[in-house]
Scaffold this active site. Structure first.
Site, PDB file in Angstrom:
ATOM      1  N   GLY A  25     -11.458   1.624  13.333  1.00 22.83           N
ATOM      2  CA  GLY A  25     -10.916   0.570  14.187  1.00 22.83           C
ATOM      3  C   GLY A  25     -10.591   1.087  15.579  1.00 22.83           C
ATOM      4  O   GLY A  25     -10.775   0.381  16.577  1.00 22.83           O
ATOM      5  N   THR A  26     -10.121   2.331  15.660  1.00 19.67           N
ATOM      6  CA  THR A  26      -9.814   2.923  16.960  1.00 19.67           C
ATOM      7  C   THR A  26     -11.071   3.070  17.806  1.00 19.67           C
ATOM      8  O   THR A  26     -11.075   2.753  19.001  1.00 19.67           O
ATOM      9  CB  THR A  26      -9.153   4.302  16.777  1.00 19.67           C
ATOM     10  OG1 THR A  26      -7.930   4.128  16.067  1.00 19.67           O
ATOM     11  CG2 THR A  26      -8.876   4.967  18.116  1.00 19.67           C
ATOM     12  N   THR A  31      -7.906  -1.586   8.932  1.00 18.16           N
ATOM     13  CA  THR A  31      -8.971  -1.950   9.860  1.00 18.16           C
ATOM     14  C   THR A  31      -9.847  -3.055   9.272  1.00 18.16           C
ATOM     15  O   THR A  31      -9.601  -3.556   8.183  1.00 18.16           O
ATOM     16  CB  THR A  31      -9.821  -0.723  10.209  1.00 18.16           C
ATOM     17  OG1 THR A  31     -10.326  -0.136   9.001  1.00 18.16           O
ATOM     18  CG2 THR A  31      -8.994   0.305  10.957  1.00 18.16           C
ATOM     19  N   HIS A  78     -13.312  11.336  10.727  1.00 13.85           N
ATOM     20  CA  HIS A  78     -12.241  11.039   9.775  1.00 13.85           C
ATOM     21  C   HIS A  78     -12.531  11.714   8.437  1.00 13.85           C
ATOM     22  O   HIS A  78     -13.632  12.213   8.201  1.00 13.85           O
ATOM     23  CB  HIS A  78     -12.106   9.527   9.562  1.00 13.85           C
ATOM     24  CG  HIS A  78     -11.377   8.834  10.671  1.00 13.85           C
ATOM     25  ND1 HIS A  78     -11.981   8.515  11.863  1.00 13.85           N
ATOM     26  CD2 HIS A  78     -10.088   8.407  10.779  1.00 13.85           C
ATOM     27  CE1 HIS A  78     -11.107   7.915  12.655  1.00 13.85           C
ATOM     28  NE2 HIS A  78      -9.953   7.841  12.023  1.00 13.85           N
ATOM     29  N   HIS A  79     -11.546  11.690   7.569  1.00 12.15           N
ATOM     30  CA  HIS A  79     -11.676  12.223   6.215  1.00 12.15           C
ATOM     31  C   HIS A  79     -12.715  11.411   5.439  1.00 12.15           C
ATOM     32  O   HIS A  79     -12.951  10.233   5.738  1.00 12.15           O
ATOM     33  CB  HIS A  79     -10.319  12.161   5.504  1.00 12.15           C
ATOM     34  CG  HIS A  79      -9.725  10.787   5.492  1.00 12.15           C
ATOM     35  ND1 HIS A  79      -9.996   9.860   4.504  1.00 12.15           N
ATOM     36  CD2 HIS A  79      -8.894  10.160   6.371  1.00 12.15           C
ATOM     37  CE1 HIS A  79      -9.354   8.744   4.752  1.00 12.15           C
ATOM     38  NE2 HIS A  79      -8.673   8.887   5.889  1.00 12.15           N
ATOM     39  N   GLY A  95       0.832  -1.195   0.000  1.00 15.03           N
ATOM     40  CA  GLY A  95       0.000   0.000   0.000  1.00 15.03           C
ATOM     41  C   GLY A  95       0.867   1.246   0.000  1.00 15.03           C
ATOM     42  O   GLY A  95       0.496   2.285   0.539  1.00 15.03           O
ATOM     43  N   LYS A 131     -12.294   7.622   3.874  1.00 16.30           N
ATOM     44  CA  LYS A 131     -12.206   6.403   4.689  1.00 16.30           C
ATOM     45  C   LYS A 131     -13.361   5.480   4.313  1.00 16.30           C
ATOM     46  O   LYS A 131     -14.517   5.912   4.270  1.00 16.30           O
ATOM     47  CB  LYS A 131     -12.251   6.754   6.177  1.00 16.30           C
ATOM     48  CG  LYS A 131     -12.022   5.562   7.102  1.00 16.30           C
ATOM     49  CD  LYS A 131     -11.860   6.017   8.545  1.00 16.30           C
ATOM     50  CE  LYS A 131     -11.700   4.839   9.490  1.00 16.30           C
ATOM     51  NZ  LYS A 131     -10.549   3.992   9.146  1.00 16.30           N
ATOM     52  N   PHE A 161      -1.891   3.863  15.351  1.00 18.01           N
ATOM     53  CA  PHE A 161      -0.453   3.968  15.566  1.00 18.01           C
ATOM     54  C   PHE A 161      -0.062   5.219  16.357  1.00 18.01           C
ATOM     55  O   PHE A 161       1.101   5.390  16.687  1.00 18.01           O
ATOM     56  CB  PHE A 161       0.283   4.010  14.226  1.00 18.01           C
ATOM     57  CG  PHE A 161       0.293   2.697  13.490  1.00 18.01           C
ATOM     58  CD1 PHE A 161       1.022   1.622  13.962  1.00 18.01           C
ATOM     59  CD2 PHE A 161      -0.420   2.547  12.319  1.00 18.01           C
ATOM     60  CE1 PHE A 161       1.052   0.415  13.282  1.00 18.01           C
ATOM     61  CE2 PHE A 161      -0.405   1.342  11.622  1.00 18.01           C
ATOM     62  CZ  PHE A 161       0.329   0.275  12.105  1.00 18.01           C
TER      63      PHE A 161
END
Length: 248
Positions: free
Chosen positions: A144-145, A79, A134-135, A11, A138, A107
């Site tokens: 996932g967080t 995720t 988020h942007h 990626g 996504k 991370f």
């Protein structure tokens, strides 16, 4: 393993992947050995010791399985790893002694601290909800967080013998109250100009506590990515959460 850790990025052309390539190239103890993207033959991954997997949920399990089959440890930032996929992954790792896989919902060191603080606060508040922003590019929701945070909060509430989050809503045909992750309300916002943001709101009689973290640039994730690479090479089997390599 060589003196420096040989690292490939799957990626590599993506938003996170391109930052990961730069971070690996700048690290004194790592050597970048190859970048791969959709449609590329992963082959032997350039002889990597560790692959950083930053793609999309539909591709990630296949990519990780390829790495395991070739004895390459993996740091996964993609995720979508539910319990069924994790069970399959554990079985794959059982057949590959010495290979390690880190599944990292986030991370960012700040985000990990936010989750730790939320887990502690969850024992003391009757009400709690998670809001993640988020942007708009996504592809999955909730993040996932957010899901990881909600599960940790639910576990802490169970240990503290707290009941369900109070909510008298009887009618919500359009889902205005958001999703439920282990009983915790989670709301996902997708907005232009944002990167990754999350807040956990707690409430009790007469007071409120809000714990919030903001990542304004993807470079904020790179110290965690490199920590994951360094940790996974000496940690066989499955690890879920970068916090396990940070003592949190």
């Amino acid at each position: 393993m060589s003196e420096t850790i040989k690292v490939a990025v799957i990626g590599a052309a993506g938003r996170m992947g391109s930052e990961a390539v730069k971070a690996v190239e700048a690290a004194d103890d790592m050597t970048f050995v190859g970048g791969f993207d959709a449609g590329d033959d992963l082959g032997d991954l350039g002889g990597a010791d560790v692959a950083i997997e930053l793609t999309v949920p539909v591709s990630s399990p296949t990519n990780v399985a390829h790495c395991i089959e070739r004895g390459v440890s993996v740091v996964v930032g993609t995720t979508g790893w539910d319990d069924a996929k994790l069970a399959t992954l554990r079985a794959q790792l059982d057949a590959a002694p010495g290979v390690g896989v880190l599944i990292a919902p986030n991370f960012s060191i700040g985000a990990l601290l936010m989750m730790k603080f939320a887990r502690e606060a969850a024992k003391f508040y009757e009400s709690v909800e998670v809001v993640e922003i988020h942007h708009p590019n996504k592809v999955d929701a909730p993040s996932g967080t957010a899901a990881h945070t909600a599960r940790a909060i639910a576990e802490a509430r169970e240990q503290a013998a707290l009941g369900p989050v109070p909510d008298a809503t009887e009618s919500d045909p359009d889902g205005a109250r958001g999703a439920r992750v282990d009983g915790i309300p989670v709301h996902a916002i997708r907005m232009r100009g944002r990167v990754a943001h999350q807040e956990v709101q707690f409430g009790a009689e007469g007071e409120a506590l809000t714990i919030r973290h903001d990542s304004f640039e993807r470079v904020s994730f790179m110290p965690g990515v490199l920590t994951g690479v360094r940790g996974v090479v000496t940690t066989p089997g499955l690890t879920v959460g970068l916090e396990n390599f940070l003592g949190l």
